[in-house]
Write a protein that holds these residues in place. Sequence first.
Motif, PDB file in Angstrom:
ATOM      1  N   LYS A   1      56.675  49.866  43.759  1.00 27.60           N
ATOM      2  CA  LYS A   1      56.307  50.339  45.089  1.00 27.60           C
ATOM      3  C   LYS A   1      55.229  49.488  45.756  1.00 27.60           C
ATOM      4  O   LYS A   1      54.920  49.681  46.933  1.00 27.60           O
ATOM      5  N   ASP A   2      54.634  48.508  45.030  1.00 26.35           N
ATOM      6  CA  ASP A   2      53.541  47.731  45.630  1.00 26.35           C
ATOM      7  C   ASP A   2      53.430  46.381  44.926  1.00 26.35           C
ATOM      8  O   ASP A   2      54.175  46.080  43.996  1.00 26.35           O
ATOM      9  N   ASN A   3      52.479  45.575  45.383  1.00 29.04           N
ATOM     10  CA  ASN A   3      52.264  44.235  44.811  1.00 29.04           C
ATOM     11  C   ASN A   3      50.838  44.066  44.299  1.00 29.04           C
ATOM     12  O   ASN A   3      50.299  42.961  44.285  1.00 29.04           O
ATOM     13  N   LYS A   4      50.221  45.129  43.851  1.00 30.56           N
ATOM     14  CA  LYS A   4      48.850  45.071  43.368  1.00 30.56           C
ATOM     15  C   LYS A   4      48.789  44.477  41.962  1.00 30.56           C
ATOM     16  O   LYS A   4      49.764  44.443  41.238  1.00 30.56           O
ATOM     17  N   GLY A   5      47.586  44.010  41.615  1.00 30.53           N
ATOM     18  CA  GLY A   5      47.357  43.530  40.269  1.00 30.53           C
ATOM     19  C   GLY A   5      47.573  42.045  40.093  1.00 30.53           C
ATOM     20  O   GLY A   5      48.194  41.374  40.921  1.00 30.53           O
ATOM     21  N   LEU A   6      47.038  41.511  38.983  1.00 30.49           N
ATOM     22  CA  LEU A   6      47.191  40.088  38.676  1.00 30.49           C
ATOM     23  C   LEU A   6      48.656  39.739  38.461  1.00 30.49           C
ATOM     24  O   LEU A   6      49.133  38.688  38.892  1.00 30.49           O
ATOM     25  N   SER A   7      49.369  40.605  37.752  1.00 26.03           N
ATOM     26  CA  SER A   7      50.821  40.480  37.642  1.00 26.03           C
ATOM     27  C   SER A   7      51.379  41.459  38.673  1.00 26.03           C
ATOM     28  O   SER A   7      51.383  42.664  38.433  1.00 26.03           O
TER      29      SER A   7
END
Length: 231
Positions: A96-102
């Motif tokens: 649902k999102d593009n958060k984080g290092l990966s």
Amino acid sequence: MPLSYLLYKNDYFVSLPKGSFVILGFTDNFLIDAPNQNDIFIEEVGGAGEYADVFVSSDNVEYTFLGTAGNGEVNEFDLAKTAYKKQVKYLKIVGKDNKGLSPGFDVGNVYGLPGASKNVETIILENILFQTNKSVLLPESFESLDNLVKQLKGNKLKIEIRGHTDNVGSDAKNQTLSEQRAKSVLNYLVSKGVEKSRLSFRGLGSTQPIAPNDTEEGRMKNRRVEFLKIE
């Protein structure tokens, strides 16, 4: 999206950026709604507030929304909350999102909880033979199939018929042939009085060998029909 991107150069989790998804199929078991407990475990690795929607299916065609997992937590789901009564054989997890290092939801672990996970018993019926490269049953197959008919008429068991091939020929051809042979067996059982509603079929081509394909003996073992007791 390349698998290498989803794996993010590691062997520990699969990353699901927004809109991407994975479908997980159970081969040796299925999940049910167990009374008074959660049924499905999904772990998200990390803590960057990443989320994914989770769907369940019995046939990999029609999916039902189960809930949202994420935020670096261990997530458990109860099928009873969606009144899902069918056997769960597939899970679809959608980022649902593009958060984080990966970027996105990081799937670390998925399985059915004790009480909800049911094993599937697999039986390989001997002497189920077909015309070469065809789905036409040979008469030598009838005795084994007729014995199976007698067993099925004595209960209400539901079974899935699975066709397998060796690795000779293209993947596409083997997949089609395995499906056609499994369907031929289903049609034979129905013609002998087994209710069609108790039967399903699936072709797996050459993807699940039980012996090496580098000898004729091994290839013969891999050309087989299996019966899975699913209820």
